[in-house]
Design a protein around this motif. Sequence first.
Motif, PDB file in Angstrom:
ATOM      1  N   UNK A 170       2.627   8.183  20.197  1.00 42.60           N
ATOM      2  CA  UNK A 170       2.966   8.769  18.899  1.00 42.60           C
ATOM      3  C   UNK A 170       1.924   8.416  17.841  1.00 42.60           C
ATOM      4  N   UNK A 171       1.397   7.207  17.906  1.00 40.12           N
ATOM      5  CA  UNK A 171       0.418   6.776  16.907  1.00 40.12           C
ATOM      6  C   UNK A 171      -0.884   7.562  17.026  1.00 40.12           C
ATOM      7  N   UNK A 172      -1.427   7.657  18.234  1.00 42.47           N
ATOM      8  CA  UNK A 172      -2.706   8.343  18.403  1.00 42.47           C
ATOM      9  C   UNK A 172      -2.574   9.847  18.184  1.00 42.47           C
ATOM     10  N   UNK A 173      -1.563  10.455  18.821  1.00 43.83           N
ATOM     11  CA  UNK A 173      -1.392  11.904  18.692  1.00 43.83           C
ATOM     12  C   UNK A 173      -1.005  12.266  17.258  1.00 43.83           C
ATOM     13  N   UNK A 174      -0.114  11.480  16.668  1.00 47.22           N
ATOM     14  CA  UNK A 174       0.308  11.766  15.301  1.00 47.22           C
ATOM     15  C   UNK A 174      -0.829  11.600  14.300  1.00 47.22           C
ATOM     16  N   UNK A 175      -1.612  10.538  14.453  1.00 48.55           N
ATOM     17  CA  UNK A 175      -2.749  10.317  13.549  1.00 48.55           C
ATOM     18  C   UNK A 175      -3.718  11.491  13.601  1.00 48.55           C
ATOM     19  N   UNK A 176      -4.104  11.879  14.805  1.00 45.19           N
ATOM     20  CA  UNK A 176      -5.076  12.966  14.937  1.00 45.19           C
ATOM     21  C   UNK A 176      -4.511  14.283  14.428  1.00 45.19           C
ATOM     22  N   UNK A 177      -3.232  14.554  14.726  1.00 42.53           N
ATOM     23  CA  UNK A 177      -2.625  15.818  14.298  1.00 42.53           C
ATOM     24  C   UNK A 177      -2.544  15.921  12.787  1.00 42.53           C
ATOM     25  N   UNK A 178      -2.043  14.884  12.144  1.00 41.33           N
ATOM     26  CA  UNK A 178      -1.858  14.931  10.690  1.00 41.33           C
ATOM     27  C   UNK A 178      -3.195  15.006   9.945  1.00 41.33           C
ATOM     28  N   UNK A 179      -4.172  14.239  10.393  1.00 41.41           N
ATOM     29  CA  UNK A 179      -5.457  14.232   9.694  1.00 41.41           C
ATOM     30  C   UNK A 179      -6.192  15.566   9.854  1.00 41.41           C
ATOM     31  N   UNK A 180      -6.200  16.091  11.075  1.00 37.93           N
ATOM     32  CA  UNK A 180      -6.891  17.372  11.306  1.00 37.93           C
ATOM     33  C   UNK A 180      -6.157  18.502  10.604  1.00 37.93           C
ATOM     34  N   UNK A 182      -4.502  18.345   7.846  1.00 38.24           N
ATOM     35  CA  UNK A 182      -4.644  18.241   6.399  1.00 38.24           C
ATOM     36  C   UNK A 182      -5.996  18.740   5.907  1.00 38.24           C
ATOM     37  N   UNK A 183      -7.083  18.217   6.459  1.00 35.77           N
ATOM     38  CA  UNK A 183      -8.426  18.568   5.975  1.00 35.77           C
ATOM     39  C   UNK A 183      -9.400  18.945   7.084  1.00 35.77           C
ATOM     40  N   UNK A 184      -8.960  18.853   8.337  1.00 40.99           N
ATOM     41  CA  UNK A 184      -9.898  19.077   9.440  1.00 40.99           C
ATOM     42  C   UNK A 184     -10.733  17.853   9.761  1.00 40.99           C
ATOM     43  N   UNK A 185     -10.456  16.716   9.100  1.00 36.79           N
ATOM     44  CA  UNK A 185     -11.253  15.512   9.291  1.00 36.79           C
ATOM     45  C   UNK A 185     -10.362  14.295   9.496  1.00 36.79           C
ATOM     46  N   UNK A 186     -10.625  13.544  10.555  1.00 39.84           N
ATOM     47  CA  UNK A 186     -10.091  12.200  10.663  1.00 39.84           C
ATOM     48  C   UNK A 186     -10.989  11.274   9.841  1.00 39.84           C
ATOM     49  N   UNK A 187     -10.610  10.005   9.762  1.00 41.37           N
ATOM     50  CA  UNK A 187     -11.444   9.065   9.001  1.00 41.37           C
ATOM     51  C   UNK A 187     -12.821   8.933   9.645  1.00 41.37           C
ATOM     52  N   UNK A 188     -12.842   8.868  10.974  1.00 41.30           N
ATOM     53  CA  UNK A 188     -14.136   8.779  11.655  1.00 41.30           C
ATOM     54  C   UNK A 188     -15.003  10.000  11.420  1.00 41.30           C
ATOM     55  N   UNK A 189     -14.411  11.183  11.462  1.00 45.41           N
ATOM     56  CA  UNK A 189     -15.192  12.398  11.228  1.00 45.41           C
ATOM     57  C   UNK A 189     -15.667  12.490   9.779  1.00 45.41           C
ATOM     58  N   UNK A 190     -14.857  12.006   8.868  1.00 45.00           N
ATOM     59  CA  UNK A 190     -15.271  12.042   7.471  1.00 45.00           C
ATOM     60  C   UNK A 190     -16.479  11.129   7.250  1.00 45.00           C
ATOM     61  N   UNK A 216      -4.051  17.181  24.129  1.00 44.18           N
ATOM     62  CA  UNK A 216      -5.007  17.255  25.243  1.00 44.18           C
ATOM     63  C   UNK A 216      -6.036  16.133  25.140  1.00 44.18           C
ATOM     64  N   UNK A 217      -6.354  15.720  23.937  1.00 37.95           N
ATOM     65  CA  UNK A 217      -7.335  14.654  23.744  1.00 37.95           C
ATOM     66  C   UNK A 217      -6.806  13.289  24.169  1.00 37.95           C
ATOM     67  N   UNK A 218      -5.542  12.967  23.807  1.00 40.91           N
ATOM     68  CA  UNK A 218      -5.066  11.595  23.966  1.00 40.91           C
ATOM     69  C   UNK A 218      -4.091  11.376  25.117  1.00 40.91           C
TER      70      UNK A 218
END
Length: 261
Positions: A170-180, A182-190, A216-218
């Motif tokens: 839930x942490x990994x999938x939720x983090x990636x889903x919410x960030x992408x 919202x803006x299309x960027x995770x913290x690492x991508x930003x 599919x990623x995680x």
Amino acid sequence: MSNDQPPGPPPEDDPFRKKPQEPQGPEGNQGSPGPQGPWGPQEPTPPPGGPPPPQGGGPYGAPPPGSPHGAPPPGSPYGAPPPPYDAGPYSGSPYGGEADPLRGMPPLADPGKRILARIIDWLIVLIPLALIGIPFGVYDGITEQSNDFDDLVTNVNTGSQWIFQIISILAYVGYDTLMVRKTGQTIGKKLMKLRVALLQDGSTPDTGSSLMRAAVLWLPQLICCPCLWPLILLIMILVDKPYRQGLHDKAAKTVVVSTTQ
């Protein structure tokens, strides 16, 4: 002998006799009617000095200058089609003769920056999970004296370990889903100046696309293939043409591009 003319009507060939006026055209110009054709009177002959009669050729008037036989100039919608588009280096690609598929798109993300962005995101979620895992007994049995793999697996497969695994998913999938989403960027991508965008129009992925991409990623990495799955995704990014899509990008129909923000 007298020169007076005898009384009576003048003869038919009298040159002094006033003849009836000929009929005029619709604009007052005199002209002789044309000869009779099989479908009625033909076009009247124009008077000297007048405009030339309209030429035949179609309901839109005379053909343009330089156009033989009344044909429209090349390239018009009513004439011959323009020459086919030269696709350049993409003419021999699997996309056929279509235009450059990357035209109008920002530069694709560098694979090295994508790897760094993924490591940053992995650490951002891993560090809090490492602290949360202590009360769940994640590290039980992992001691300096325990080298037996079977004992390690037995200790991991407890009820608390499964709960912690679900929390990790839930942490990994939720983090990636919410960030992408919202803006299309995770913290690492930003930090790496990258952005996830829909391949169709470049917009920020919606919730469905973001969730599909994150799953599919995680999921394979967290459930069964922690080492093999990241390697498969990396190979796909390196060899895929022309968009450098991993399997998670293809599933969500997304692409990772460079950005200035």
